[in-house]
Write a protein that holds these residues in place. Structure first.
Motif, PDB file in Angstrom:
ATOM      1  N   ASN A   3       0.759  -1.330   0.049  1.00 32.63           N
ATOM      2  CA  ASN A   3       0.005  -0.174  -0.082  1.00 32.63           C
ATOM      3  C   ASN A   3       0.937   1.414  -0.073  1.00 32.63           C
ATOM      4  N   LYS A   4       2.157   1.178   0.684  1.00 35.30           N
ATOM      5  CA  LYS A   4       2.983   2.422   0.817  1.00 35.30           C
ATOM      6  C   LYS A   4       3.306   2.845  -0.614  1.00 35.30           C
ATOM      7  N   TYR A   5       3.782   1.823  -1.273  1.00 31.88           N
ATOM      8  CA  TYR A   5       4.577   2.224  -2.624  1.00 31.88           C
ATOM      9  C   TYR A   5       3.533   2.220  -3.933  1.00 31.88           C
ATOM     10  N   GLY A  26      -4.024   1.986  -7.337  1.00 34.51           N
ATOM     11  CA  GLY A  26      -3.230   0.675  -6.735  1.00 34.51           C
ATOM     12  C   GLY A  26      -3.929   0.231  -5.464  1.00 34.51           C
ATOM     13  N   ARG A  27      -3.953   1.453  -4.514  1.00 32.19           N
ATOM     14  CA  ARG A  27      -4.669   1.231  -3.202  1.00 32.19           C
ATOM     15  C   ARG A  27      -6.193   0.809  -3.262  1.00 32.19           C
ATOM     16  N   ILE A  28      -6.769   1.310  -4.353  1.00 32.32           N
ATOM     17  CA  ILE A  28      -8.264   0.481  -4.354  1.00 32.32           C
ATOM     18  C   ILE A  28      -8.281  -0.797  -4.688  1.00 32.32           C
ATOM     19  N   LEU A  87      -6.043  -2.853  -4.365  1.00 34.82           N
ATOM     20  CA  LEU A  87      -5.610  -3.884  -3.264  1.00 34.82           C
ATOM     21  C   LEU A  87      -6.977  -3.858  -2.123  1.00 34.82           C
ATOM     22  N   SER A  88      -7.502  -3.017  -1.843  1.00 40.82           N
ATOM     23  CA  SER A  88      -8.524  -2.999  -1.017  1.00 40.82           C
ATOM     24  C   SER A  88      -9.558  -3.929  -1.625  1.00 40.82           C
ATOM     25  N   LEU A  89      -9.895  -3.831  -2.917  1.00 39.28           N
ATOM     26  CA  LEU A  89     -10.800  -4.555  -3.560  1.00 39.28           C
ATOM     27  C   LEU A  89     -10.491  -6.220  -3.573  1.00 39.28           C
ATOM     28  N   VAL A  90      -9.266  -6.523  -3.895  1.00 43.71           N
ATOM     29  CA  VAL A  90      -8.715  -7.889  -3.639  1.00 43.71           C
ATOM     30  C   VAL A  90      -8.797  -8.323  -2.363  1.00 43.71           C
ATOM     31  N   PHE A  91      -8.460  -7.748  -1.140  1.00 44.34           N
ATOM     32  CA  PHE A  91      -8.268  -7.993   0.228  1.00 44.34           C
ATOM     33  C   PHE A  91      -9.679  -8.475   0.710  1.00 44.34           C
ATOM     34  N   ILE A  92     -10.496  -7.632   0.383  1.00 44.89           N
ATOM     35  CA  ILE A  92     -12.034  -7.275   1.211  1.00 44.89           C
ATOM     36  C   ILE A  92     -12.854  -8.240   0.025  1.00 44.89           C
ATOM     37  N   PHE A  93     -12.996  -7.921  -1.004  1.00 43.19           N
ATOM     38  CA  PHE A  93     -14.145  -8.864  -1.936  1.00 43.19           C
ATOM     39  C   PHE A  93     -13.482 -10.155  -2.464  1.00 43.19           C
ATOM     40  N   ARG A  94     -12.328 -10.313  -2.571  1.00 38.73           N
ATOM     41  CA  ARG A  94     -11.781 -11.461  -2.977  1.00 38.73           C
ATOM     42  C   ARG A  94     -11.242 -12.527  -2.093  1.00 38.73           C
ATOM     43  N   LEU A  95     -10.360 -12.053  -1.314  1.00 40.15           N
ATOM     44  CA  LEU A  95      -9.693 -12.853  -0.215  1.00 40.15           C
ATOM     45  C   LEU A  95     -10.495 -13.298   0.949  1.00 40.15           C
ATOM     46  N   LEU A  96     -11.249 -12.137   1.140  1.00 44.38           N
ATOM     47  CA  LEU A  96     -11.852 -12.522   2.564  1.00 44.38           C
ATOM     48  C   LEU A  96     -13.201 -13.305   2.192  1.00 44.38           C
ATOM     49  N   VAL A  97     -13.861 -12.975   1.121  1.00 42.76           N
ATOM     50  CA  VAL A  97     -14.976 -14.056   0.639  1.00 42.76           C
ATOM     51  C   VAL A  97     -14.340 -15.082   0.190  1.00 42.76           C
ATOM     52  N   VAL A 149     -13.738  -5.893 -12.565  1.00 42.50           N
ATOM     53  CA  VAL A 149     -13.160  -4.648 -11.883  1.00 42.50           C
ATOM     54  C   VAL A 149     -11.699  -4.327 -11.526  1.00 42.50           C
ATOM     55  N   CYS A 150     -11.008  -5.503 -11.197  1.00 43.03           N
ATOM     56  CA  CYS A 150      -9.547  -5.324 -10.857  1.00 43.03           C
ATOM     57  C   CYS A 150      -8.834  -5.310 -12.389  1.00 43.03           C
ATOM     58  N   ILE A 151      -9.430  -5.928 -13.145  1.00 43.41           N
ATOM     59  CA  ILE A 151      -8.785  -5.696 -14.651  1.00 43.41           C
ATOM     60  C   ILE A 151      -8.839  -4.225 -15.066  1.00 43.41           C
ATOM     61  N   ALA A 152     -10.044  -3.805 -14.837  1.00 45.08           N
ATOM     62  CA  ALA A 152     -10.107  -2.235 -15.389  1.00 45.08           C
ATOM     63  C   ALA A 152      -9.353  -1.295 -14.393  1.00 45.08           C
ATOM     64  N   LEU A 153      -9.335  -1.581 -13.244  1.00 42.56           N
ATOM     65  CA  LEU A 153      -8.331  -0.760 -12.253  1.00 42.56           C
ATOM     66  C   LEU A 153      -6.935  -0.804 -12.790  1.00 42.56           C
ATOM     67  N   SER A 154      -6.397  -2.114 -13.049  1.00 42.74           N
ATOM     68  CA  SER A 154      -5.105  -2.195 -13.496  1.00 42.74           C
ATOM     69  C   SER A 154      -4.578  -1.673 -14.825  1.00 42.74           C
ATOM     70  N   LEU A 155      -5.540  -1.578 -15.671  1.00 42.01           N
ATOM     71  CA  LEU A 155      -5.426  -1.139 -17.108  1.00 42.01           C
ATOM     72  C   LEU A 155      -5.524   0.615 -16.853  1.00 42.01           C
TER      73      LEU A 155
END
Length: 268
Positions: free
Chosen positions: A14-16, A21-23, A25-35, A197-203
């Motif tokens: 998150n720092k770098y 990228g922070r959005i 990371l939050s999406l991956v951690f909350i809506f993908r990993l925790l689910v 959504v993650c693909i769109a954010l990365s692009l």
């Protein structure tokens, strides 16, 4: 899972990262990993045990299950999450390598000359910029590939309630029933949407980095041009406005008519 180590990795990533990228990371951690950890893994825990077929033929149920479910959703999602998060960790490792190199330089020279190596080790310049950009491309590519794999294995990302199987050793066409197909379809579509959504954010983040770098390059060129013009004007002012034309320059000559002697009149 050691949550302390996991928290340290997340804070470093998150720092770098940029705002996008922070959005991500939050999406991956909350809506993908925790689910995945909390809910999805339990939903697919009994997929083979509760896969029932209307026959008692030995081996028929196993063959049909392997045909319709070659790879479990849970295992595919686990592999996808591992591959999609590794590039972010590589960025953190690259920053750590820069910091370690600066510390070795400082220890070798005994002063603060290490700052000349990397003025800011976490700033995206040089190799770190390319590492970050390639990590975005890799993350988007991984999600696209896994979405294609899911689509090939499970058409339209949905599971039917009943499948018909006639593979040997089944004696005839048998009906097999999937456990909790509606709940599994909901989780599958949820994971597919979050991946898109993650693909769109990365692009978008990759486009932002490239656009920012192009603006910086254009600004640097314009700044160089302005400095060059300012130096030229300053040099012209110091020489009194004179313009040096070079050693081969010859000033233009003007022909002056001969003067008429006094007492003589010019012929008409």
């Amino acid at each position: 899972m050691n949550w302390g180590v996991f928290e340290g990795l997340l804070s470093g990533v998150n720092k770098y990262s940029t705002a996008f990228g922070r959005i991500w990371l939050s999406l991956v951690f909350i809506f993908r990993l925790l689910v995945y950890v909390v809910a999805a893994e339990r939903v697919w825990s009994d997929d083979h045990k509760d896969f029932d077929c209307n026959t008692r033929q030995p081996g028929c149920r196993n063959v049909c299950f392997d045909h319709f479910f070659p790879v479990s959703h849970i295992r595919l999602w686990a592999l996808q999450l591992i591959l999609v998060t590794c590039p972010s960790l590589l960025v953190t490792m690259h920053v750590a390598y820069r910091e370690a190199k600066a510390l070795r330089r400082r220890a070798a020279e005994g002063d603060d000359d290490c700052r000349r190596v990397y003025p800011d080790p976490g700033k995206k310049r040089g190799g770190l910029w390319w590492t970050y950009l390639l990590s975005l491309v890799f993350k988007a590519a991984v999600d696209v590939i896994f979405l294609y794999i899911f689509y090939r294995f499970y058409r339209n990302y949905t599971l039917p309630r009943v499948v018909k199987c006639e593979l040997p050793p089944c004696p005839n066409v048998v009906d097999c029933f999937i456990s909790r197909p509606t709940e599994k379809n909901i989780f599958t579509l949820f994971m597919v949407v979050t991946a898109c959504v993650c693909i769109a954010l990365s692009l978008v983040e990759a486009a932002y980095l490239i656009g920012k770098r192009c603006r910086e390059c254009l600004g640097a060129r314009r700044g160089d041009a302005r400095r060059h013009r300012a130096l030229s004007r300053a040099a012209s002012t110091e020489t009194g406005g004179q313009v040096f034309q070079g050693p081969d320059y010859k000033p233009p000559t003007v022909s002056v008519p001969a003067s008429v002697p006094q007492g003589e009149e010019a012929l008409p």
